[in-house]
Write a protein that holds these residues in place. Structure first.
Motif, PDB file in Angstrom:
ATOM      1  N   CYS A   1     -14.659 -10.438   6.362  1.00 29.92           N
ATOM      2  CA  CYS A   1     -13.565 -11.423   5.540  1.00 29.92           C
ATOM      3  C   CYS A   1     -11.737 -11.572   5.352  1.00 29.92           C
TER       4      CYS A   1
ATOM      5  N   CYS B   1     -20.074 -14.266   1.887  1.00 34.78           N
ATOM      6  CA  CYS B   1     -19.917 -12.636   2.880  1.00 34.78           C
ATOM      7  C   CYS B   1     -19.901 -13.871   4.838  1.00 34.78           C
TER       8      CYS B   1
ATOM      9  N   GLU C   1     -11.851  -5.293   1.535  1.00 34.50           N
ATOM     10  CA  GLU C   1     -13.555  -6.146   1.806  1.00 34.50           C
ATOM     11  C   GLU C   1     -13.466  -4.966   2.360  1.00 34.50           C
TER      12      GLU C   1
ATOM     13  N   CYS D   1     -17.285  -5.925   8.436  1.00 42.43           N
ATOM     14  CA  CYS D   1     -16.604  -6.270   9.636  1.00 42.43           C
ATOM     15  C   CYS D   1     -15.618  -6.994  10.155  1.00 42.43           C
TER      16      CYS D   1
ATOM     17  N   ASP E   1     -19.139  -9.625  -0.290  1.00 44.09           N
ATOM     18  CA  ASP E   1     -20.657  -9.198  -0.792  1.00 44.09           C
ATOM     19  C   ASP E   1     -20.354  -7.506   0.200  1.00 44.09           C
ATOM     20  N   CYS E   2     -20.070  -6.983   1.387  1.00 44.72           N
ATOM     21  CA  CYS E   2     -20.403  -5.328   1.202  1.00 44.72           C
ATOM     22  C   CYS E   2     -19.671  -4.737   0.449  1.00 44.72           C
TER      23      CYS E   2
HETATM   24  S1  SF4 Z   1     -18.784  -9.921   3.377  1.00 46.70           S
HETATM   25 FE1  SF4 Z   1     -20.026 -10.028   5.295  1.00 46.70          FE
HETATM   26  S2  SF4 Z   1     -17.914 -11.084   6.481  1.00 46.70           S
HETATM   27 FE2  SF4 Z   1     -17.338 -10.125   4.688  1.00 46.70          FE
HETATM   28  S3  SF4 Z   1     -17.041  -7.407   5.746  1.00 46.70           S
HETATM   29 FE3  SF4 Z   1     -19.328  -7.421   5.013  1.00 46.70          FE
HETATM   30  S4  SF4 Z   1     -20.520  -8.288   6.558  1.00 46.70           S
HETATM   31 FE4  SF4 Z   1     -18.317  -9.035   6.538  1.00 46.70          FE
END
Ligand code: SF4
Length: 177
Positions: free
Chosen positions: A17, A147, A58, A14, A85-86
């Motif tokens: 990160c 996240c 990311e 998204c 986390d993604c």
């Molecule tokens: S880990 Fe969280 S902040 Fe990072 S890209 Fe994934 S959803 Fe977005």
């Protein structure tokens, strides 16, 4: 001695990160004193260079373009890091894994739209059947969970790596100060 080369890559995430990277604020200038940031959404480089020392990635792998990018980046990077986390688990993007790609495209471009409702037949990368974390496709050397991971954690992690040491994700670094 040449300066370390640092890169960041944005796959299916998204951008949160990378927002955390930007949240390092003035420390980004300090980082630039110790390493060359050779590829990233925050610098204007078109081609991923050879011989990168550290790449923070990311996002999960969701499309054929993601597959090509991460394979290239892996082949040109010494230390590949799952950032968030993604990248590490699939997290939010992998929520689509319960549905077929046709169902996902139909939901996105037809059911949830009010005008021009149709699935585009060009200009989109091909979706993989399932979203996968990085380590399902390439070797990942280290992971920064969260996240997003807090800016303080990324800072401590990267500066430790630049000193030639292996970062430890203690409770303090995982959840900030
Ligand atoms: S880990 Fe969280 S902040 Fe990072 S890209 Fe994934 S959803 Fe977005």
């Amino acid at each position: 001695m040449s300066r370390p080369k640092l890169a960041t890559l944005w796959l299916d995430g998204c951008s949160g990160c990378h927002m955390s990277i930007l949240d390092m604020d003035h420390r980004l200038l300090e980082l630039a004193e110790h390493a060359d940031i050779v590829y990233s959404p925050i610098v204007d480089t078109k081609e991923f260079p050879e011989d990168v020392d550290i790449t923070l990635v990311e996002g999960a792998i969701s499309t054929d373009e993601d597959v090509a990018k991460i394979k290239l980046v892996r082949s040109r990077t010494k230390i590949l890091v799952s950032l968030g986390d993604c990248a590490a688990t699939g997290n939010i993007p992998s929520m689509r894994n319960s549905f077929s790609t046709d169902e996902v495209l139909e939901r996105t471009f037809v059911e949830n739209t009010t005008t021009n409702s149709q699935v585009p037949d060009e200009g989109l990368p091909k979706l993989l059947d399932t979203v996968i974390p990085l380590h399902h496709l390439v070797k990942v050397d280290l992971t920064i969970p969260g996240c997003p991971p807090p800016a303080d954690v990324i800072w401590e992690f990267v500066t430790t790596l630049l000193k030639g040491k292996t970062p430890e994700l203690t409770i303090k670094t995982r959840f900030g100060k």
